[in-house]
Every structure is written in C-alpha cells, then in structure tokens.
Design a protein around this motif. Structure first.
Motif, PDB file in Angstrom:
ATOM      1  N   SER A 372       0.860  -1.235  -0.039  1.00  0.00           N
ATOM      2  CA  SER A 372       0.020   0.064  -0.038  1.00  0.00           C
ATOM      3  C   SER A 372       0.861   1.339  -0.055  1.00  0.00           C
ATOM      4  CB  SER A 372      -1.029   0.158   1.202  1.00  0.00           C
ATOM      5  OG  SER A 372      -1.511   1.084   1.243  1.00  0.00           O
ATOM      6  N   VAL A 373       1.935   1.169   0.666  1.00  0.00           N
ATOM      7  CA  VAL A 373       2.821   2.269   0.966  1.00  0.00           C
ATOM      8  C   VAL A 373       3.729   2.447  -0.432  1.00  0.00           C
ATOM      9  CG1 VAL A 373       4.784   3.245   1.998  1.00  0.00           C
ATOM     10  CG2 VAL A 373       3.110   2.371   3.365  1.00  0.00           C
ATOM     11  N   LEU A 374       4.108   1.201  -0.995  1.00  0.00           N
ATOM     12  CA  LEU A 374       4.785   1.403  -2.153  1.00  0.00           C
ATOM     13  C   LEU A 374       4.011   1.942  -3.478  1.00  0.00           C
ATOM     14  CD1 LEU A 374       7.274   0.763  -3.774  1.00  0.00           C
ATOM     15  CD2 LEU A 374       6.162  -1.607  -4.040  1.00  0.00           C
ATOM     16  N   LEU A 375       2.918   1.649  -3.587  1.00  0.00           N
ATOM     17  CA  LEU A 375       1.956   1.920  -4.577  1.00  0.00           C
ATOM     18  C   LEU A 375       1.619   3.750  -4.370  1.00  0.00           C
ATOM     19  CD1 LEU A 375      -1.015  -0.572  -4.333  1.00  0.00           C
ATOM     20  CD2 LEU A 375       0.640  -0.199  -6.374  1.00  0.00           C
ATOM     21  N   GLU A 376       1.611   4.041  -3.215  1.00  0.00           N
ATOM     22  CA  GLU A 376       1.342   5.355  -3.212  1.00  0.00           C
ATOM     23  C   GLU A 376       2.704   6.331  -3.445  1.00  0.00           C
ATOM     24  OE1 GLU A 376       0.024   8.833   0.591  1.00  0.00           O
ATOM     25  OE2 GLU A 376       0.108   6.379   0.869  1.00  0.00           O
TER      26      GLU A 376
END
Length: 499
Positions: A372-376
């Motif tokens: 989730s953090v990587l996508l953001e």
C-alpha cells in the motif's frame, strides 16, 4: 503449473459449440462429479450409528441450483434421504426442469422459512450439506435469504461441499458471509476466486471436475489465455550443488544491509547461508550473530546480490549509498523488502533501474501494508491494506505494468508473484497457496527475502528465484508439525530438509 481463469463461461460456450455438448449434458456431468464427492461421506465411519443418513442440498435459482437438483435426483438412487432447500424459486429454464425431475424422483423439499425447524429435527441425521446456491457468476452483495441460509447451516457439524465456488465469494474471491466448505468441486477449470486470501478459509480441498471433455480440450491453449497460474511443488528448483570442482565463491556472495533492527537482517542472512549462498555478509555493522556470516561496514567488492530493507529503518542515512551502488552496478541483482518501500526515492530509483523487462534483476517482497505504501510512493494510488488484500490481483498487474523490470512477491495467505512478460505482452501472475498460518510470525518475511537473495547470488534469474524461494518458504511451513510455534530459525531448518 496449472491454469487459472477469471471466467470459465467462454470455455463452457465453446464446449457446447465445438464439441456438441448440450448445457443439460454438461450439467449431468457436474452432478455426477458432485455425487462422487458426496457419497463417501454419507456412510462414513463417523456416521455408523445413524440409521437413515440425510443429505441437505441448498439450491439457488440459476444453473448452480439446477446442478443441485440434478445431484438430488441422482442421490435418491442410494439408500439415504435427500432434501433440497429451495433458497430461491427456479428462474432459469434448466433449473425449473431439474427441480421438476427431482420432485418426480422422490426428493424431499424445504424452504428458507422452515429450514431452522428442519435442521433442529434432522441435525443428528444430516451427514452432508451441499452448497448449490450461487456459482462463478455471483456478484456482491449476498441477498438476505441466502445470508440467512448460510448462517443456519453453519450450525450443522457435518461434511460440507460446495459446487463450483462457495456461495458468498465473488469473482475475485471476496465476500463477508461465505459458505465454509470442506471441499469445493469446481467445474471445467480452476477459478481465480478460489485462490484469494478470503477463499482459503472457505474452499477446503479443491477438486477439479470435467464436464464431458478433457481438461486440455476445455482449456484449449490457442483459444483461451489463463489469467494466472497455480504453482506446484515441481516448479521449485532447489539449489543442489552439481559441480564438484567448486569453492565458496562459486556459489555467490550475498550482502544483507543491516540497520535499525539488526535482528531482521540477521534472520535474512541466516536464511541466505542455509539456502546455498557461498558467502554472506551483513553490511553496515561491525559484527554478526552467526559464526558463518561475516560483517562489514561496507559492501564487499565481490557482492553478487544485495538485500535492502529488512529491519533497515525508515530514515537510514545509508539508504542513498546502497541505492547509488545499485545504480552504478547494473549487473548486481537485488531484493527490496520492508522499510525501503517507505522512502520517497523509491519511485525514481525503480523508474531508472527496473522499468524494462530485459533488465529484470529486482525482486520486491512486500506484505499488503508495505505494498500500500509502495503504491502511494510510486504514484499508483492510495489504497488501504484491506483494499490491497481484496484487489491484490489487479494491483499486482498495475504495478508490474508500470515497472516492467520488477518481480513482485506480494505476500499473503495466497502469495501472488507477478512479472511483466515481453513475450506475452502482459503481466504473468503466479499464485502460491501452499503456505500455512504458521508463517504469520515476525521474521517469516525476512526468511523469504534471504532465500531470494541467496538464489540471485547463485545465478538464478529473478523470476525463477522468486518462484523457488516462495515455494520453499511455504512448503517448509507445511512440513512443520504445529501451527503456533514456528520460529524463523525452525523454518530455516525445515527449508534445509526440503527434497
């Protein structure tokens, strides 16, 4: 490696058109497969004191319900009682026909409103409950009547079998209230919905039944492209040493960047040395916790693979040093894990170093929150952890379509491995359902990252390293006799015993 499809209806249509199979004949074959699944559990050893065993079949209004009525008709040929619960009155023509045939054959019926009384009266006699309410075409939300039926039958302690897909799961395998099966008999082809994180608690054993033609003909290679592949044990290529004229340098030098939480890096390093790497060095530290693992403040000159992120910390001043090293040393493959996904530099780094499939040398091993953090951080959207779990298939595709040189291992109940294939001009998805809940333990992910790094150091290409490491990780967890006491150290020992 087995093929998995999002939607099997085009294959059903072709089976009818090209092989002359009528929909009714295919339904009879489906009912026969369900009959084979049900009958061993009617007169099972556990039911030897029941004089008149009973099978309860839950029937919906469409063709999944029709399968249930056809099954009921076949089962009354045996010496036991069969009752169909009419969850919805038949709507499809075949469902109407099959219900009529079941009535004429002596099948008994109950309805939603009488079901609780029926269960109370027959609960001791019911040995099997069969779910034929909704099949592969189901879309959320679950209607109130179906929800009520599922809640009622959940009280019955007996064998539970689903036809095609457990009711309550949609095409992506998501759902809130779901029929919890001991076995799912899926028709014609394996469905993507059966391999979601949610599905793993609901499908039980998955059995593939044919509908009157072979699997090869049904899935015709030139006509139907699978949406994913199911990994099997034989896809795991362990790093057995075949060459006798060798030294430690022959098998690569894995460097593990240590940082804020050195325990994670130590676990990864221990996994790497136990998975065939000839040399393993913890970098950024003065000493190692293991006699067989070296320590150095700097990267070794002969580094053949680097792991960055495990316990590294989210504000480590050495991050730029390691990222710069990978930019300058284009032939060194690497694994990115955990904390490194929180760095804002990650997008630019991946664009410059992992944007082309031909230069694939990168494995990423996030869990859903980290993804989730990587996508953001990569500008691909804001998704909660729950959304990542529910949409893991589409989000894995989205990420690897953007960063074509990355191999993504998205950890979870069913681990998803994704990479861009220039040959197929699309993202290829591999699903690994073999892990157990024993892996839900701090340090398990660090073991996986270390396994990947060890294989890259030994010369595996990135996709083969990801598949073998993931399978070794999950299959080792199945070997361990216990669900709550599997530590990273014990997991590494089990990996070493794989054959």
């Amino acid at each position: 490696m087995k093929k998995i499809f999002f939607d099997s209806r085009p294959m059903d249509k072709r089976a009818r058109e090209d092989f002359g199979l009528t929909e009714e004949l295919m339904m009879e074959n489906a009912a026969a497969a369900m009959e084979d699944a049900v009958t061993p559990y009617v007169f099972h050893e556990s039911t030897r004191y029941i004089d008149r065993p009973h099978v309860l079949i839950l029937c919906g209004a469409g063709n999944n319900g029709a399968d249930g009525y056809a099954l009921a008709r076949r089962l009354v040929c045996h010496e036991f009682c069969v009752t169909c619960c009419v969850v919805d009155e038949p709507k499809s023509e075949l469902c109407k026909l099959q219900k009529k045939r079941a009535e004429l054959s002596g099948v008994m019926f109950t309805d939603l409103y009488s079901l609780d009384d029926f269960i109370e009266e027959k609960s001791f006699d019911i040995t099997v409950v069969v779910d034929c309410i909704f099949g592969a075409g189901f879309r959320q939300p679950l209607p109130p009547n179906a929800e009520a039926v599922l809640l009622s039958v959940s009280k019955i302690d007996c064998r539970k079998i689903s036809c095609d897909i457990p009711t309550g799961l949609d095409a992506y395998g998501n759902g809130t209230i779901v029929f919890k099966a001991d076995e799912t008999v899926t028709m014609g082809s394996l469905k993507l919905a059966l391999y979601s994180d949610r599905a793993k608690d609901c499908t039980g054993k998955i059995t593939l039944a044919n509908l009157g033609i072979s699997k090869t003909n049904f899935e015709h290679e030139s006509k139907f492209q699978p949406d994913a592949y199911l990994l099997e044990k034989n896809e795991m290529t362990l790093p057995w040493r075949r060459k006798q004229n060798a030294n430690k340098g022959t098998f690569g030098h894995a460097a593990i960047a240590s940082g804020e939480k050195p325990g994670a890096a130590n676990i990864a390093a221990n996994a790497a040395i136990n998975f065939g790497a000839g040399l393993v060095t913890l970098t950024g530290v003065d000493s190692s916790s293991f006699m067989s693992i070296m320590a150095s403040k700097e990267l070794p000159s002969n580094t053949s693979a680097l792991l960055l992120g495990s316990g590294f910390g989210r504000s480590n001043k050495d991050a730029e040093k390691y990222l710069s090293y990978l930019k300058e040393n284009k032939k060194v493959p690497f694994v990115l894990d955990a904390d490194i996904f929180y760095y804002s530099e990650i997008k630019k780094f991946l664009e410059e170093n992992s944007s082309e499939e031909k230069n694939s040398r990168c494995i990423l091993t996030p869990h859903p929150k980290e993804f989730s953090v990587l996508l953001e951080n990569c500008g691909l959207g804001n998704f909660s952890t729950a959304q990542v779990v529910e949409q893991r298939y589409e989000l894995a595709k989205k990420f690897t379509e953007t960063f074509k040189g990355c191999i993504l291992i998205l950890k979870g109940t069913t681990t998803t491995i994704a990479h861009w294939s220039a040959k197929e001009n699309r993202t290829c998805i591999y699903l690994n359902p073999h892990g157990t809940n024993a892996l839900a333990k701090a340090g398990s992910g660090d073991v996986l990252a270390g396994l990947c790094t060890a294989l890259l150091a030994q010369g595996y290409n990135a996709i083969n390293a990801a598949i073998t490491a993931s399978l070794a990780h999950s299959l080792a967890s199945k070997k361990y006799d216990g669900s709550f006491a599997l530590t990273p150290e014990k997991l590494i020992d089990e990996i070493g015993a794989l054959k």
